[in-house]
Every structure is written in C-alpha cells, then in structure tokens.
Design a protein around this motif. Structure first.
Motif, PDB file in Angstrom:
ATOM      1  N   SER A 194      28.959  24.953   9.950  1.00  0.00           N
ATOM      2  CA  SER A 194      29.500  24.937  11.310  1.00  0.00           C
ATOM      3  C   SER A 194      29.118  26.221  12.039  1.00  0.00           C
ATOM      4  N   ASN A 195      29.041  27.339  11.304  1.00  0.00           N
ATOM      5  CA  ASN A 195      28.594  28.591  11.919  1.00  0.00           C
ATOM      6  C   ASN A 195      27.221  28.435  12.552  1.00  0.00           C
ATOM      7  N   LEU A 196      26.311  27.810  11.796  1.00  0.00           N
ATOM      8  CA  LEU A 196      24.934  27.674  12.299  1.00  0.00           C
ATOM      9  C   LEU A 196      24.897  26.750  13.521  1.00  0.00           C
TER      10      LEU A 196
ATOM     11  N   PHE B 295      27.418  25.958  15.616  1.00  0.00           N
ATOM     12  CA  PHE B 295      28.106  26.548  16.775  1.00  0.00           C
ATOM     13  C   PHE B 295      27.260  27.664  17.388  1.00  0.00           C
ATOM     14  N   ASN B 296      26.574  28.428  16.538  1.00  0.00           N
ATOM     15  CA  ASN B 296      25.657  29.464  17.069  1.00  0.00           C
ATOM     16  C   ASN B 296      24.610  28.812  17.969  1.00  0.00           C
ATOM     17  N   ALA B 297      24.052  27.689  17.468  1.00  0.00           N
ATOM     18  CA  ALA B 297      22.991  27.009  18.229  1.00  0.00           C
ATOM     19  C   ALA B 297      23.529  26.582  19.594  1.00  0.00           C
ATOM     20  N   ILE B 298      24.760  26.047  19.615  1.00  0.00           N
ATOM     21  CA  ILE B 298      25.354  25.620  20.905  1.00  0.00           C
ATOM     22  C   ILE B 298      25.531  26.842  21.808  1.00  0.00           C
ATOM     23  N   ARG B 299      26.064  27.940  21.225  1.00  0.00           N
ATOM     24  CA  ARG B 299      26.373  29.126  22.053  1.00  0.00           C
ATOM     25  C   ARG B 299      25.120  29.763  22.635  1.00  0.00           C
ATOM     26  N   HIS B 300      23.988  29.633  21.913  1.00  0.00           N
ATOM     27  CA  HIS B 300      22.780  30.342  22.360  1.00  0.00           C
ATOM     28  C   HIS B 300      21.732  29.400  22.946  1.00  0.00           C
TER      29      HIS B 300
ATOM     30  N   LEU C 277      30.163  37.907  12.451  1.00  0.00           N
ATOM     31  CA  LEU C 277      30.296  37.813  10.991  1.00  0.00           C
ATOM     32  C   LEU C 277      29.752  36.484  10.460  1.00  0.00           C
ATOM     33  N   GLY C 278      29.444  35.561  11.371  1.00  0.00           N
ATOM     34  CA  GLY C 278      29.062  34.204  10.963  1.00  0.00           C
ATOM     35  C   GLY C 278      27.877  34.168  10.009  1.00  0.00           C
ATOM     36  N   LEU C 279      26.787  34.839  10.376  1.00  0.00           N
ATOM     37  CA  LEU C 279      25.590  34.743   9.527  1.00  0.00           C
ATOM     38  C   LEU C 279      25.770  35.501   8.207  1.00  0.00           C
TER      39      LEU C 279
END
Ligand SMILES: Nc1ncnc2c1ncn2[C@@H]1O[C@H](COP(=O)(O)OP(=O)(O)O)[C@@H](O)[C@H]1O
Ligand SMILES: [Mg+2]
Length: 437
Positions: free
Chosen positions: A324-326, A328-333, A390-392
C-alpha cells in the motif's frame, strides 16, 4: 665490465693458427688444423662437463675458477644464485611479518581455496569461529562452521555480500565478508559486531519507547479535538479553522508514530513467525480501492493486472503495509487524472509486484537514498501530500525479511517503476478450493 669475447676469440684463433703452423711444418696443414680444432672442442666439452657437475650438486661445492669466458659464466651463475637467495629470504621475512600481523588482528582471518578448504587461519578464528590451527587446515570450512546463513552466503560467492550470524563459539553476533583474491582463493574476515548491535538495540528501544509514550497523549488530543469539532459549540465554530489544523497535524504525528513503531517491530523481530499463504491478488484489489479513495477528486485510474492463482508465502500485515505504501506513493506523486498500474506476476527469476506510474519521476541522484528514514525528494511538498518519509524504509525492511529486494527505476517527468522481487520459492499457487497449496 669488459666483454670476455674478444679475448676468447683471439685465443681460439691463436690455437688454431699454431696447430695449422705445426701441421704445415710437418707437411700436413689441414690435419694439423683439424687436430687443433678437436683439442679445442675437447677442452670446452671438459669444461661443460665440470659446469654440469657443479650445477647438479646444487652449486654446493667450491666454484671452479677458470679464466676467460668460462670464468665469466661461473661468475654470472653464482651472482644470479646469490640474488635469488636474497629474494627468497626477503619474501620469507615479508610473509612472516604478514602472518604475524594477521595473527595479531582481532578479526578472524581465514584463507580459503577454490573448494572452500581452510588453508590458513589466525588465533582469532579459533575464538570467533572455532577453527583450530593446524588441526582444521585442509578441511572444508562448511564442515566446521555449519550455520545455514553462512553456508548459503559462501555458496553465493558474492564479493560484496555481508553475512551476519551468531558465533558458533560464544554466540556473539558476527559480520563476515569473503574477499576473492588470486585465481580462486578467498580471504574470509569475520568481525565481532556486539558493540554495534548493542548501540543499534539502544537506538531501536529509544525510538520504540518514545513512540509508545507519544501515542497515547496524541490519541487523547486527537479524540478531544474531534469531540470539540463535532459538538457544534459556539466556541468550536469560532475556532474551527485552527482546531481543524490541530486535528490534521495530530493525525499526521500519529501516522509518523505508527510508521516508527512498525519499523521498530520489523527491525526488532529476529525470529520470524512462520510464513503463511497470502492471497495477494485480493489484497491488491483492496489496496487499489483505497488508492482510488485517496485520489478522491483527482480521479486517478488504478489498473490491477494480477495473476489470480499466484499467492505468496509471507506475512500478510507486512506485505499489505509495503504494497500500500508503494501504491499510495504513486497516487501522491502522479498528477490528477493519470493512471497507476499494479502488476503481480511470476517468472523464472521469481515473483514480482510492480507499481508503475507516469507521474513526477525522481532524479537519479535521489534513488540510492530513497529508502533512508525521513528522506524525501522535496520535503515541504511531500509533507503537504501526507507522507511521513518512512514508507520506503518500511518497504525495504519487509522485502529483506522476505528474502527479496526493492528495485526502483525512474525518469523525471516520465514516471517511476517500483518493483518488489521475491524469491521464486515463495510462490504458492492457489488450489481450486481457494486456499493456497
Ligand atoms: N512514485 C513516486 N514518484 C515520485 N517520487 C516518489 C514516488 N515514491 C516515492 N517517491 C519519493 O520518495 C520519497 C520517500 O518515499 P516514502 O519513504 O514513501 O516517504 P513519503 O512518506 O514521503 O511518501 C517521497 O517523499 C518522494 O519524494
Ligand atoms: Mg510513502
């Protein structure tokens, strides 16, 4: 030094001329010349035989001291021998010094041949690895140090790899490297890293304790703020803007604390729970729904292309957090309206999750540092976007706990691809009943 050849040539010519002269006086110059040449040949043969005998005796006998060209030959041979002897003595001295230095090293040092046989080891290798010298010389090291991680590490033959395992003698943590040298030899260096481990433990405990201590008051503050905002009280209405901001910030702090606790848990758990079959396709579908909710008005499209029969043996909560981190990162960026692709598939090299976006992208010099804690490409902007930084770091830990790795490829302006590569043996195909095999 003057060349002996002119003298040797003149002497030979003189002898041959004298022999021819004597032959001429006797009325047979040619046989006289032949006799002279034969005598000369015989003398050189005799000298050659003495030289051969002297060499055969290992040059131990006194060196013959003839004149002329033969004297020169003896002189040069003797000099060469002396030089070789000096070189050998120097090499032995150097070797002795090296051995003494290696013996004095606090790190275990072991020389292995191409079949991982122990050729040499220092006294620290006995204290840390239990290798005795000379009894264990000539034995394969994997028969003597049998820890599975160590055996697997040696088999990989990766010069850059480091293996951490407990000492078979005292149980203290060791860090081992195998450095290749020569044709196929390796130098094994094992260091006692107890001090580093203790410091790491202190740091981990500190972060975990602080996070724990902060979680409760923050939850209380967040709860009261929510109650206040929902109360419809005149004071709350008047102060609505600052109260909302306080609620947002306390939620963000709570999020950071949750991530710190998750990291502390991932680092702290040495012994792993047994892996269980995880229904990754279903998990990805749920994450995609959450991602669409996160996107909200930005209307990203999230496409999931997952092999429905491919499950993974692992830890569900950790995998969910990493994936989910990966996503959500993709959505945010990724700018509004664009798409994010999630792929889940297996091939001969292993099992892969790929999250591909066509968003901002990341400059190459940031890539090696992305998995560091709190590392953000653009601090201010990412904080606004709700990231903790901290996600990655969590993704990297989860991957290493599953024996896999995270690969990041990105081009500024074109987008990024985050790939989680798991070992092929973690794949567990779903059975017809819906349960993993
Ligand atoms: N898909 C992506 N596209 C562009 N940049 C990214 C992407 N994923 C991560 N990053 C960058 O990597 C940084 C670290 O990511 P992460 O550890 O998840 O922290 P954050 O909490 O900020 O998301 C982010 O702040 C962002 O700058
Ligand atoms: Mg993130």
């Amino acid at each position: 030094m003057q060349s002996p050849w002119p003298g040797a040539l003149w002497r030979t010519l003189l002898i041959l001329a004298a022999a021819a002269g004597l032959g001429w006086q006797a009325g047979h110059p040619a046989p006289g010349l032949a006799l002279g040449a034969t005598l000369l040949c015989g003398w050189h043969l005799w000298r050659l035989s003495r030289l051969e005998r002297w060499l055969r005796d290992g040059c131990r006998r006194r060196r013959p001291q003839p004149d002329g060209i033969w004297g020169e030959i003896y002189y040069h041979l003797q000099r060469r021998r002396q030089r070789r002897r000096d070189d050998t003595r120097r090499y032995i001295d150097t070797l002795r010094q090296f051995q003494e230095a290696a013996r004095a090293m606090p790190d275990a040092t072991v020389v292995l041949d191409d079949a991982d046989t122990v050729l040499w080891s220092n006294p620290a290798a006995e204290d840390l690895l239990g290798l005795r010298s000379p009894q264990d010389l000539g034995t394969r090291i994997t028969y003597l140090v049998r820890h599975p991680s160590f055996v697997a590490f040696l088999g990989r033959r990766d010069a850059q790899a480091v293996c951490d395992f407990p000492s078979p003698v005292g149980g203290q943590p060791l860090s081992v490297r195998a450095i290749p040298y020569g044709e196929a030899n390796r130098l094994l260096i094992a260091s006692d890293v107890s001090r580093v481990h203790r410091l790491e433990q202190v740091r981990r405990d500190f972060v975990a304790n602080v996070s724990h201590e902060l979680r409760t008051p923050l939850t209380v503050i967040g709860g009261y703020l929510e109650t206040l905002l929902d109360s419809g009280d005149a004071c709350a209405v008047k102060w609505q803007q600052p109260l909302r901001s306080m609620q947002h910030q306390s939620a963000r702090m709570l999020h950071i604390i949750e991530d710190l606790l998750m990291l502390a848990k991932l680092e702290g758990q040495q012994e792993r729970l047994p892996p269980r079959p995880v229904a990754v396709p279903g998990m990805l579908a749920a994450i995609a729904e959450d991602a669409i909710a996160l996107s909200g008005e930005q209307q990203h499209t999230v496409r999931v292309d997952a092999d429905p029969a491919l499950w993974l043996c692992g830890h569900e909560q950790e995998l969910r957090s990493a994936f989910s981190n990966l996503v959500f990162n993709a959505i945010r960026h990724t700018p509004a309206g664009r798409h994010v692709d999630i792929r889940w598939h297996a091939d001969a090299r292993g099992v892969h999750l790929e999250v591909i976006d066509n968003g901002d992208g990341i400059a190459p010099h940031h890539l090696p540092r992305l998995t560091e804690r709190f590392y953000r490409v653009d601090r201010g902007r990412n904080r606004e976007r709700g990231g903790t930084g901290l996600g990655l770091a969590i993704v990297k830990h989860v991957m290493s706990r599953h024996g896999g790795q995270l690969r990041i490829a990105s081009t500024v302006g074109a987008g990024s691809r985050f790939a989680c590569d798991f070992p092929a043996e973690l794949a567990c195909p779903r059975t017809s009943g819906g349960r993993a095999a």
